[in-house]
Design an enzyme around this catalytic site. Sequence first.
Site, mmCIF file in Angstrom:
data_model
loop_
_atom_site.group_PDB
_atom_site.id
_atom_site.type_symbol
_atom_site.label_atom_id
_atom_site.label_comp_id
_atom_site.label_asym_id
_atom_site.label_seq_id
_atom_site.Cartn_x
_atom_site.Cartn_y
_atom_site.Cartn_z
ATOM 1 N N ASP A 1 0.881 -1.152 0.000
ATOM 2 C CA ASP A 1 0.000 0.000 0.000
ATOM 3 C C ASP A 1 0.937 1.226 0.000
ATOM 4 O O ASP A 1 2.113 1.096 0.357
ATOM 5 C CB ASP A 1 -0.856 -0.044 1.271
ATOM 6 C CG ASP A 1 -1.621 1.237 1.475
ATOM 7 O OD1 ASP A 1 -2.281 1.684 0.520
ATOM 8 O OD2 ASP A 1 -1.544 1.807 2.587
ATOM 9 N N ASP B 1 -0.001 5.084 0.958
ATOM 10 C CA ASP B 1 -0.183 6.050 2.058
ATOM 11 C C ASP B 1 -0.133 5.337 3.413
ATOM 12 O O ASP B 1 -0.953 4.463 3.685
ATOM 13 C CB ASP B 1 -1.543 6.752 1.912
ATOM 14 C CG ASP B 1 -1.655 7.559 0.629
ATOM 15 O OD1 ASP B 1 -0.816 8.442 0.428
ATOM 16 O OD2 ASP B 1 -2.578 7.297 -0.166
#
Length: 211
Positions: free
Chosen positions: A8, A10
């Site tokens: 991922d 952020d």
Amino acid sequence: MIKGLIFDLDGVIVSTEQHHYLAWKVIADKLGVVFTSKENELLKGINRRDSLLKILELGNLTLDEDKISDLLLEKNKIYLNSIAFLDKGSILLGVENLLQTAKENNFLLAIGSSSRNAKFILDKLELSSYFDAIVDGSMVKKLKPDPQVFLMAAKMIYLSPNQCIVFEDAISGVKAAQRGGFRVYGVGNPNLNSYVDDYIENLDEFDLKLL
Ligand code: BG6
Ligand code: MG
């Protein structure tokens, strides 16, 4: 055997989760909706529009489509302004070292992010060239907690879910990875402890040699 690592963006690669939170807070305050880091947990990992809909739900509000579009634009403007000075210094602990070591050991690397700003941010951080595939929020129809973003990332590096590990900081992302059949490591968010078997504070704690 694990051959691929899917990250991922952020909150895992870069500390932008806080910038998303503060930008949404401006919007929520404007709408008169109580919005603290507790409510923000519900937004982590999910796409821009769904995040706004969650805020409206929290405040029992309904808005017409034009107003929704205006607020989405406004939030992104605030967010982009707040990350204008993002650079290599914003990369989270252990990230570059892990990417480098994984590359040297022939692992395939991918990003699976709900953000439509993912490519822009990776370029800003000068990390894009590490990744064999980058899947962002504009490339899939269903976003986290649906597994599509991770399934597409795995497909783009020619691996099946059981050959990959996903790294996530959000509950929605952990659910997406689990639903897709991936082994998932929770990163840097203690709220994930009850959802994952494997938890690390940051990528510096992850040891490739243990795979
Ligand atoms: C996710 C973040 O990566 O991307 C969310 O965890 C954010 O907080 C979402 O809302 C969408 O990002 P963007 O950059 O397209 O508004
Ligand atoms: Mg995240």
